[in-house]
Motif scaffolding. Structure first.
Motif, short mmCIF file in Angstrom:
data_model
loop_
_atom_site.label_atom_id
_atom_site.label_comp_id
_atom_site.label_asym_id
_atom_site.label_seq_id
_atom_site.Cartn_x
_atom_site.Cartn_y
_atom_site.Cartn_z
N THR A 66 0.82 -1.21 0.00
CA THR A 66 0.00 0.00 0.00
C THR A 66 0.85 1.26 0.00
OG1 THR A 66 -1.75 -1.15 1.17
CG2 THR A 66 -1.81 1.25 1.24
N ARG A 92 -9.00 -7.46 -3.12
CA ARG A 92 -7.87 -6.95 -2.35
C ARG A 92 -7.63 -7.83 -1.14
NH1 ARG A 92 -9.35 -1.31 -0.91
NH2 ARG A 92 -7.19 -1.06 -0.34
N MET A 108 -14.05 4.03 -5.13
CA MET A 108 -14.38 5.34 -4.56
C MET A 108 -14.81 6.27 -5.69
SD MET A 108 -11.55 5.98 -1.61
CE MET A 108 -10.11 5.86 -2.63
N VAL A 132 -6.36 -2.03 5.62
CA VAL A 132 -7.20 -1.44 4.57
C VAL A 132 -7.52 0.00 4.95
CG1 VAL A 132 -9.40 -1.57 3.37
CG2 VAL A 132 -8.16 -3.66 3.91
N THR A 133 -7.02 0.94 4.14
CA THR A 133 -7.22 2.35 4.45
C THR A 133 -8.34 2.97 3.62
OG1 THR A 133 -5.51 2.94 2.87
CG2 THR A 133 -4.83 2.70 5.16
N GLU A 134 -8.62 2.42 2.45
CA GLU A 134 -9.63 2.98 1.56
C GLU A 134 -10.45 1.85 0.93
OE1 GLU A 134 -10.42 6.05 1.29
OE2 GLU A 134 -8.68 6.99 2.20
N GLY A 135 -11.63 2.21 0.44
CA GLY A 135 -12.49 1.24 -0.22
C GLY A 135 -11.93 0.84 -1.58
N ALA A 136 -12.38 -0.28 -2.09
CA ALA A 136 -11.93 -0.74 -3.41
C ALA A 136 -12.44 0.17 -4.52
CB ALA A 136 -12.38 -2.17 -3.65
N SER A 155 -6.44 1.61 -3.64
CA SER A 155 -7.83 1.54 -4.06
C SER A 155 -7.89 1.09 -5.52
CB SER A 155 -8.50 2.91 -3.92
OG SER A 155 -9.85 2.85 -4.32
N CYS A 156 -8.84 0.23 -5.83
CA CYS A 156 -8.94 -0.29 -7.20
C CYS A 156 -9.36 0.79 -8.20
CB CYS A 156 -9.91 -1.46 -7.26
SG CYS A 156 -9.30 -2.91 -6.37
N TYR A 164 -3.23 2.73 -7.25
CA TYR A 164 -4.55 2.50 -7.83
C TYR A 164 -4.43 1.58 -9.05
CZ TYR A 164 -5.34 6.89 -5.34
OH TYR A 164 -5.40 7.88 -4.39
#
Length: 189
Positions: A91, A165, A179, A173-177, A142-143, A119
């Motif tokens: 990450t 992920r 956004m 996990v800091t962010e959604g897949a 994030s994807c 990303y």
């Protein structure tokens, strides 16, 4: 005989790690490109997609530590039918990404993107982005991340994709897949 075999193997090794960025960029600058099937993996740093690119089942290895492998800023560009591989899934929101997508009506279709630290796809300054039938895995931050810095994004489709992920520990996990952020209200002073 042994020396000839060693020389031949050395030449194959050099080609396997050669940088194909300039050759690929030259082809794309001339118009839409469909790569020849069953080519050895291509290796690139950053390619600006000014025309559509059909990977035709080929693999693109991205050797960047920071920034996108592909940049789409023109209207109506399509990237399709292949695999884009980064170097790390650790990450790092400032690390490497597969694709910057900022043109109107740009499309990603049937692309397997994996092993990028920031990303898989980011952008948001283009209307009606389309990301369909793709697989985005082993992405560190994030994807897909779309946020407009210019105006409200109108339209778009994100459908039939797989975001995986699972290589991340749940505690990291800091962010959604996925956004998506609406437009911003721009003012001038």
């Amino acid at each position: 005989m042994k020396k000839a075999l060693i020389l031949l193997l050395s030449l194959f090794a050099v080609k396997a790690y050669a940088d194909d960025t300039a050759d690929l960029q030259s082809m794309i600058n001339k118009g839409d490109v469909t790569l020849p099937a069953n080519h050895a993996p291509y290796s690139i740093t950053n390619v600006r997609l000014t025309h559509s690119l059909n990977l035709n089942g080929n693999t693109i290895n991205c050797t960047l530590n920071v920034g996108p492998a592909f940049t789409m800023r023109a209207q109506g560009i399509k990237l399709s039918n292949g695999e884009i591989v980064g170097m790390s899934d650790a990450t790092n929101p400032s690390g490497s990404s597969a694709l910057e997508m900022n043109g109107d009506n740009d499309t990603v279709d049937h692309v397997y993107i994996h092993k990028f630290s920031a990303y898989a796809i980011y952008g948001g300054d283009g209307n009606a982005p389309i990301v369909i039938n793709s697989k985005l895995t082993d992405i560190g931050y994030s994807c897909i991340f779309f946020v407009s810095h210019k105006y409200s994004i109108k339209g778009g489709v994100i459908a039939n994709n797989l975001f995986d992920r699972s290589m991340l520990s749940p505690l990291t996990v800091t962010e959604g897949a996925l956004m998506l952020r609406g437009g911003v209200k721009l003012t001038s002073s």
